[in-house]
Scaffold this active site. Structure first.
Site: not given
Ligand code: UDP
Length: 337
Positions: A124, A147, A151, A293
Site C-alpha cells: 500500500s 496496519y 505492510k 490523514d
Molecule cells: N474522506 C472523507 N470522508 C470519508 C472518508 C474519507 O473526507 O468519509 C477523505 C479522507 O480524509 C482522505 C480521502 O477521503 O482525504 C481518502 O480517504 P480513504 O479513507 O478513502 O483513503 P486513504 O485515507 O487510505 O487514502
C-alpha cells in the site's frame, strides 16, 4: 500458469481472478470469507465462463496451506488476504500482526517447501507515510499505524527472503486508492458495515443508504483544502498484477512498483465526479480532519510504466460511473436480503 490467489473473493482479488481466468491462467482461491462473499466468485465464473477453484480457509492455518499447495501445486501466488482497516488496527494490533505478518511468513515458507518461486504481494502507498508526493519507489518509507506497519514489515521480510533464495521472485505492488468496479456491474466493492473509505461512503450517500458525507477537513494545503489522493480503477490495478506476474517469470529478486495514475483528486473533486455519474447532488458537510490523514498522496508510476509496460488508463469519471453501476444494481452488495 497455476496461480494461487489468497483473498481472491475480496474486492481487488475478485477483479484480478477474473482477468487471470480470462487470460487463460488456472486459479485456486483461498479465502476465509471473513470480509468477502463467495457470491463474488460465482459471478467471476459467470463473467469468465470458467470457474476458479476455491478453498474456504485462512492461510494462517497450516492445514489449509498444505491442502492448497498439495492439491494445486501453484507456480505463482498472488497474496491479497489480510486485514485492512487503519482504525481497527490501532485497536487490534496483535490481530493485524498475526493475520497479516505471521500469515505471510507461513505462506512464504509453504512456497519454499513446495518449490513455488513467484509471489506478488499487495502492499500500500501507506508505506510512504507523510512524505512529499509524488512518491517514487525509493522515497523514504515508514508508517503511522499498525496496519501500515504490517505492510512495511512484510515488504522487508520478503526482501530478506528473496536475498536468501536466488530463485525467489517477489513483486511488491504499492496500491494507491483503488475504486471503481468491473464495467458489467456484476462485481465490485462490498464493505461490511459503514464504509471507512471515501468512495464506498459517497456511493451509499448517493443511493440513500447513508444521509450525508463527512468531508474530513477543508483546511489542508491543497487546491480546495480537502485531502488529495491518487484514485486508480480496480480493473487497471488488476491488470497490474498480471503484468507483474509476467515480469517475475524472468526477474528473480525483490521488486517493487507503485500502482497509481500519477494524478491526485481532492475529496470534493471525487464528490463532483460521482454527482455526474449518479445525476443528482450528494449531501456533505465539512468536519474536522481525520486523525492520521495526510494532505496529499499520489504516485510516480514511471517505474511500473517502464518495467511492466503498465499504465492506468481509466479516468475518475469512468471510476465513478462504474462504481455507480455496481452500486445501483447491487444496493446491498452481494447480499440478497
Ligand atoms: N474522506 C472523507 N470522508 C470519508 C472518508 C474519507 O473526507 O468519509 C477523505 C479522507 O480524509 C482522505 C480521502 O477521503 O482525504 C481518502 O480517504 P480513504 O479513507 O478513502 O483513503 P486513504 O485515507 O487510505 O487514502
Amino acid at each position: 500458469m497455476r496461480v494461487l490467489v489468497t483473498g481472491g473473493a475480496g474486492y481487488i482479488g475478485s477483479h484480478t481472478v477474473l482477468l487471470l481466468l480470462e487470460s487463460g491462467h488456472d486459479v485456486l482461491v483461498v479465502d476465509d470469507l471473513s470480509n468477502a462473499s463467495a457470491e463474488s466468485l460465482r459471478r467471476v465464473a459467470e463473467l469468465a465462463g470458467r470457474e476458479p477453484g476455491f478453498i474456504e480457509g485462512n492461510i494462517a492455518d497450516p492445514a489449509v496451506l498444505e491442502r492448497a499447495f498439495g492439491e494445486f501445486s501453484p507456480e505463482a501466488v498472488i497474496h491479497f488476504a489480510g486485514w485492512k482497516a487503519v482504525g481497527e488496527s490501532t485497536q487490534l494490533p496483535l490481530v493485524y500482526y498475526r493475520e497479516n505478518v505471521a500469515a505471510t511468513v507461513a505462506l512464504a515458507q509453504a512456497m519454499a517447501d513446495h518449490g513455488c518461486h513467484l509471489l506478488v504481494f499487495s502492499s500500500s502507498a501507506t508505506v510512504y507515510g507523510d512524505g512529499t508526493p509524488p512518491f517514487t519507489e525509493d522515497a523514504p518509507t515508514g508508517a503511522t499505524n499498525p496496519y501500515g506497519r504490517t505492510k512495511w514489515m512484510i515488504e522487508q521480510i520478503l526482501a530478506d527472503a528473496a536475498a536468501a533464495d536466488p530463485q525467489l521472485a517477489v513483486g511488491v505492488l504499492r496500491y494507491f486508492n483503488p475504486i471503481g468496479a468491473h464495467p458489467s456491474g456484476r462485481i465490485g466493492e462490498d464493505p461490511r458495515g459503514i464504509p471507512n473509505n471515501l468512495v464506498p461512503f459517497v456511493a451509499q450517500v448517493a443511493s440513500g443508504r447513508l444521509a450525508q458525507l463527512a468531508v474530513f477537513g477543508d483546511d489542508y494545503d491543497t487546491e480546495d483544502g480537502t485531502g488529495v489522493r491518487d484514485y486508480v480503477h480496480v480493473m487497471d490495478l488488476a491488470a497490474g498484477h498480471l503484468a507483474a506476474l509476467d515480469y517475475l517469470v524472468d526477474h528473480p529478486g525483490w521488486n517493487v512498483w507503485n500502482l497509481g495514475t500519477g494524478h491526485g483528486a481532492s475529496v470534493l473533486q471525487v464528490v463532483h465526479a460521482y454527482e455526474q455519474a449518479c445525476g443528482h447532488p450528494i449531501a456533505y458537510a465539512v468536519k474536522p480532519r481525520r486523525p492520521g490523514d495526510v494532505a496529499a498522496s499520489f504516485a510516480d508510476p514511471a517505474k511500473a510504466n517502464r518495467e511492466l509496460g503498465w499504465q492506468a488508463t481509466r479516468t475518475l469519471d469512468e471510476m465513478c460511473a462504474d462504481t455507480y453501476r455496481w452500486q445501483s444494481a447491487n444496493p446491498n452488495g452481494y447480499r440478497t436480503d
